[in-house]
Design an enzyme around this catalytic site. Structure first.
Site, mmCIF file in Angstrom:
data_model
loop_
_atom_site.group_PDB
_atom_site.id
_atom_site.type_symbol
_atom_site.label_atom_id
_atom_site.label_comp_id
_atom_site.label_asym_id
_atom_site.label_seq_id
_atom_site.Cartn_x
_atom_site.Cartn_y
_atom_site.Cartn_z
ATOM 1 C CG HIS A 156 17.791 -69.003 -97.375
ATOM 2 N ND1 HIS A 156 17.190 -69.970 -97.587
ATOM 3 C CD2 HIS A 156 18.589 -69.430 -98.858
ATOM 4 C CE1 HIS A 156 17.124 -71.472 -98.063
ATOM 5 N NE2 HIS A 156 18.112 -70.882 -99.157
ATOM 6 C CB SER A 277 5.340 -40.424 -86.516
ATOM 7 O OG SER A 277 4.908 -41.040 -85.253
ATOM 8 C CE LYS A 283 9.492 -44.028 -87.945
ATOM 9 N NZ LYS A 283 8.578 -45.069 -87.343
ATOM 10 C CD GLU A 290 3.922 -50.455 -92.552
ATOM 11 O OE1 GLU A 290 3.626 -50.374 -91.133
ATOM 12 O OE2 GLU A 290 4.590 -48.581 -92.383
#
Ligand code: ARG
Length: 460
Positions: A156, A277, A283, A290
């Site tokens: 979970h 970024s 970043k 992703e």
């Protein structure tokens, strides 16, 4: 404009028809398979006397020339080339005239394109298999090097019990191995030659489908000509296996997204496998992970879209089947690239064992060990669960640390408190296939042998 089938028609095809029905823009990548299929077909026609020795030599050398032109990019496509099949035949006929005009004897684009796709699939599924075992090799190497590093195991997405990092990595490795098995199983059904089925019913000419099947390296020829040109279940199941792979990569990707976040901090990506970024200078983003997650969406779409294409088609060939190629090519491209990128990313990622272990050493991670200690003392498990649950509830309510409450609990005492200490819990996962150092050492050994078998299964 003159197509290869113009004889029956009075005028030429409308521009809109060609624009809408052409497949050359995407099936030209089948050219090596189309050439291979044509070579085998020509040799077959020669064996049964439908082409003379001189004709077959001329056509085969024209096919060599066409292959060379396609290879080096000098092949000049013309407006009437509907697909790779008509383009190759048109060019062969330009090169050798009358002999070239015999190339399509006894053959239809229906059995031809089905043959091409099966040849392409055999090659491509083997390549995907090779990339799968490469990623498995990376997971194995990282698991071997991980030693006794441990992290929280989750259910979970809540911390459940500590597990060795090696155990977690190999969980993905075993799953990938099942895809290698599935690929081999699918290839068994792909490995059937449709060549010689003609448009749908075979031929009045003395074709030799067994001979061309053997020439092309297929394990067998079709049993039924309608089925040969009218089935695409092998395309659907290839798409399905690729989809399962994509889904696994998306799950692995999601974990890497989580693990590289500052909140988890379990892993740091190598600069070569991370992106920056355009606006935020600080970043470092896990774009490979992703996109492994994101691209699974379109791969699922390719499968479901093609299933819908097949649905309700009467036997045998229908032009709808031309729609098998784009989903197949796209899924294979995306899955191949994702496998390679994930291999590179995982081979170079740096683990942060301190963060993993600090998270796994939360005192409540040993709750199950405490309950199992009471069970070993003879207490029924349900009762033990309640005793420990009560202590956890009191710890969470601020009555004290779990270890202090455990030490003060008569049935647990210092024996129990010792189980709550850092690094103890994971060592108590001792059962076969479990997450502790003992079973994981056995598992590593078994995974190494299994990986050898998976590798060997691809070589066959
Ligand atoms: N490009 C077509 C395909 O891939 C070739 C078959 C066309 N056959 C036909 N009978 N019109 O399916």
């Amino acid at each position: 404009m003159s197509t290869l089938w113009h004889g029956r028609f009075e005028g030429g095809p409308a521009d809109e028809l060609m624009a809408f029905t052409e497949s050359l823009s995407f099936d030209r990548r089948l050219w090596p398979d189309d050439i291979a299929g044509s070579r085998a077909h020509v040799r077959g026609l020669a064996r049964v006397g439908l082409l003379s020795e001189a004709e077959s030599t001329a056509v085969l050398s024209a096919l060599d020339r066409v292959a060379a032109e396609l290879e080096d990019g000098t092949f000049a496509f013309v407006a009437s080339d509907e697909d790779i099949h008509t383009a190759v035949e048109r060019r062969v006929t330009e090169l050798v005239g009358a002999a070239g005009a015999k190339l399509h004897t006894g053959r239809s684009r229906n059995d031809q394109s089905a043959t091409d796709v099966r040849l392409w699939l055999k090659r491509t599924l083997a390549e995907i298999g090779a990339r799968l075992v490469e990623l498995q090799g990376v997971l194995l190497a990282r698991a071997e090097a991980a030693g006794e590093t441990y992290l929280p195991g989750y259910t979970h997405l809540q911390r459940a019990q500590p597990v060795l990092l090696a155990h977690h990595l190999l969980a993905h490795g075993w799953s990938l191995g099942r895809h290698v098995d599935r690929l081999a199983e699918v290839v068994r059904r792909v490995d059937v030659s449709p060549l010689g089925a003609g448009a749908l019913a075979g031929s009045s000419l003395p074709l030799d489908p067994d001979g061309t099947a053997a020439d092309l390296g297929f394990a067998a020829r079709f049993e039924n000509s309608l089925d040969a040109v009218g089935s695409r279940d092998h395309v659907a199941e290839s798409l399905f296996v690729m989809t399962l792979i994509a889904i696994d990569l998306s799950r692995l990707g999601e974990e890497l997204v989580l693990w590289t976040s500052e909140e988890f901090g379990f892993a740091r990506l190598d600069d070569a496998y991370a992106t920056g970024s355009s606006m935020l200078p600080q970043k470092k983003n896990p774009d490979i992970a992703e996109l492994a997650r994101g691209k699974a969406g379109r791969v699922i779409g390719n499968l479901t879209g093609f299933l819908a294409t097949m649905k309700g088609l009467a036997l045998s060939y229908n032009r709808d089947y031309q729609e098998d190629k784009e989903p197949l090519f796209d899924s294979a491209d995306q899955v191949s690239r994702a496998l390679s990128a994930m291999s590179g990313m995982l081979a170079s990622v740096t683990w942060v064992p301190d963060r993993m272990q600090a998270a796994a050493d939360a005192e409540t991670s040993s709750a199950t060990d405490l309950a199992e200690l009471l069970v070993a003392d003879g207490m029924p498990f349900r009762e033990a669960h309640a005793v420990v649950g009560g202590l956890v509830r009191r710890a969470l309510a601020g009555e004290g640390t779990l270890s202090a409450l455990v030490a003060a609990e008569p049935v647990l005492g210092r024996r129990g408190a010792a189980l709550v200490a850092p690094g103890v819990s994971v060592r108590r996962r001792t059962t076969p296939g479990g997450a502790g150092p003992g079973p994981v050492a056995v598992q590593l050994e078994r995974f190494r042998s299994a990986l050898d078998r998976w590798r060997a299964s691809l070589a066959r």
